[in-house]
Motif scaffolding. Sequence first.
Motif, mmCIF file in Angstrom:
data_model
loop_
_atom_site.group_PDB
_atom_site.id
_atom_site.type_symbol
_atom_site.label_atom_id
_atom_site.label_comp_id
_atom_site.label_asym_id
_atom_site.label_seq_id
_atom_site.Cartn_x
_atom_site.Cartn_y
_atom_site.Cartn_z
ATOM 1 N N ARG A 1 68.215 -34.735 53.199
ATOM 2 C CA ARG A 1 66.948 -34.290 53.459
ATOM 3 C C ARG A 1 66.150 -35.636 54.146
ATOM 4 N NH1 ARG A 1 65.736 -30.970 48.277
ATOM 5 N NH2 ARG A 1 66.237 -28.920 49.041
ATOM 6 N N GLU A 2 66.313 -36.759 53.273
ATOM 7 C CA GLU A 2 65.413 -37.918 54.103
ATOM 8 C C GLU A 2 66.333 -38.309 55.207
ATOM 9 O OE1 GLU A 2 63.031 -39.893 53.793
ATOM 10 O OE2 GLU A 2 62.910 -38.192 52.526
ATOM 11 N N ARG B 1 64.670 -36.090 57.702
ATOM 12 C CA ARG B 1 63.306 -36.565 58.185
ATOM 13 C C ARG B 1 63.255 -37.992 58.999
ATOM 14 N NH1 ARG B 1 62.361 -35.730 52.668
ATOM 15 N NH2 ARG B 1 61.423 -33.463 52.320
ATOM 16 N N GLU B 2 64.321 -38.659 58.826
ATOM 17 C CA GLU B 2 64.400 -39.858 59.684
ATOM 18 C C GLU B 2 64.748 -39.587 61.231
ATOM 19 O OE1 GLU B 2 67.172 -43.324 59.063
ATOM 20 O OE2 GLU B 2 65.996 -43.041 56.847
#
Length: 431
Positions: A177-178, A181-182
Amino acid sequence: MTFFQAPRGTRDIMPGEIGLWQYIEDTAVRIFELYNYHEIRTPLFEQTELFTRSIGSTSDIVEKEMYTFSDRKGRSLTLRPEGTACVVRSFLEHRLDKTDLLTKLFYRGPMFRYERPQLGRFRQFHQIGAECLGSRNPMLDSEMISLGIHLFDDIGLSDLTVKVNSVGCAVCRPVIREQLREFLGDHLEKLCDDCKRRFDKNPLRILDCKKPECQKYTAGLPTLTICQDCGDHFNAVQEYLDAMNINFEVDSHLVRGLEYYTKTAFEIISPDLGAQNAICGGGRYDKLVETMDGPNIPAVGFAFGIERAVMLLQQLSLTGKPYEELTLYIAGTGHQASIQAISLMDELRRGGLRVDTDTAGRSLKAQMKSANKLGAKYVLIMGEGEAEKQVGQLKNMQSGVQETVPLSQVAQALLPGLPCTEEADAEKDKR
Ligand code: HAM
């Protein structure tokens, strides 16, 4: 004149089409039995929370597609949008988790989603699905896919593509997920409104967005990093698929609309279905039983849409079982004849023959026309005179040969399986 119409997104399955449905269902039942699956039937509605908790609060289904209503005591109930949550509920309610055997269940029936109807997409649609609870073994993920392919092969659908991916687990999902998002953060303003919302809550779903403005940014994304355990599992799944010579594509953008999936996710798609190209979807859901307050029991499953399978078969001009024709039509006039007809029909139907008669009091000529339309092989004509003598005129509709037969011998004359031809009649005469 305007009559009532079936509600938007629903449709009648008429007798002309039902043969295909029966053919698909019968084939599926036969194949499921080969893999040792047993049928389960669960209610069409369940407590709403069952679905909000399992399918996930950020899924389209829970956000905007459920048919939810309150019953007279104010309980919130929902027409089932899918079968997995219902099977898990039943699995726990009946304490099937207490057995040390695998639980292998299949189901079929209507599901309900308030979606925008279009080709192959309905608000009431039908699924056939299977769930296997109790094992983490990647062999079962591959077996699920092979079961689906076996089933479609037997139905006569072969131009299908299997797409597989690993959507990670509780350990690597936060990292994925991170990562997402990045990658997408710089373009957030250009994504569609749905994806803007997904960005915070569940960015994985952005990969599934079909809108061109979002696909422009997701298309170039690098493969997302899953953890070692998920990677090993995914490799093993592919090894087993290879061992069965099942062709598949790894699609790193394949994410499913339901949030319960862990590790393997797969879809079987057809180029002939249009925009709604998935005939089948499934995957592993190792945390769902726990989410439903049960023990830590892993599981894997899939479901396919019967409407979409029917569409593909119709494109191949398959019609399924032909409409079975009548063996006998009784054309009678008068009260006495109708008394004899009803008792004779009862005897013949119990003997396994398809039999019908006129109940509208029409002329003999009109009744003969009906017999023709219904494709009756024989007609038994019973006028007042015949009724008195307890006989009828048995007419072979193919040869035109007509003979007087005592009513007590009609059953014998129409032994099931006897072909309706002159030769067969001659054979019968000899006996
Ligand atoms: P799903 O992908 O939502 O998965 O649905 C499975 C199949 O049902 C789809 O591939 C499609 O053929 C059919 N389908 C879905 N929605 C519609 C619709 N509105 N109209 C017509 N057909 C539709 C599930 O439902 C999961 N429960 C599958 C599963 C079982 N995963 C693990 N176990």
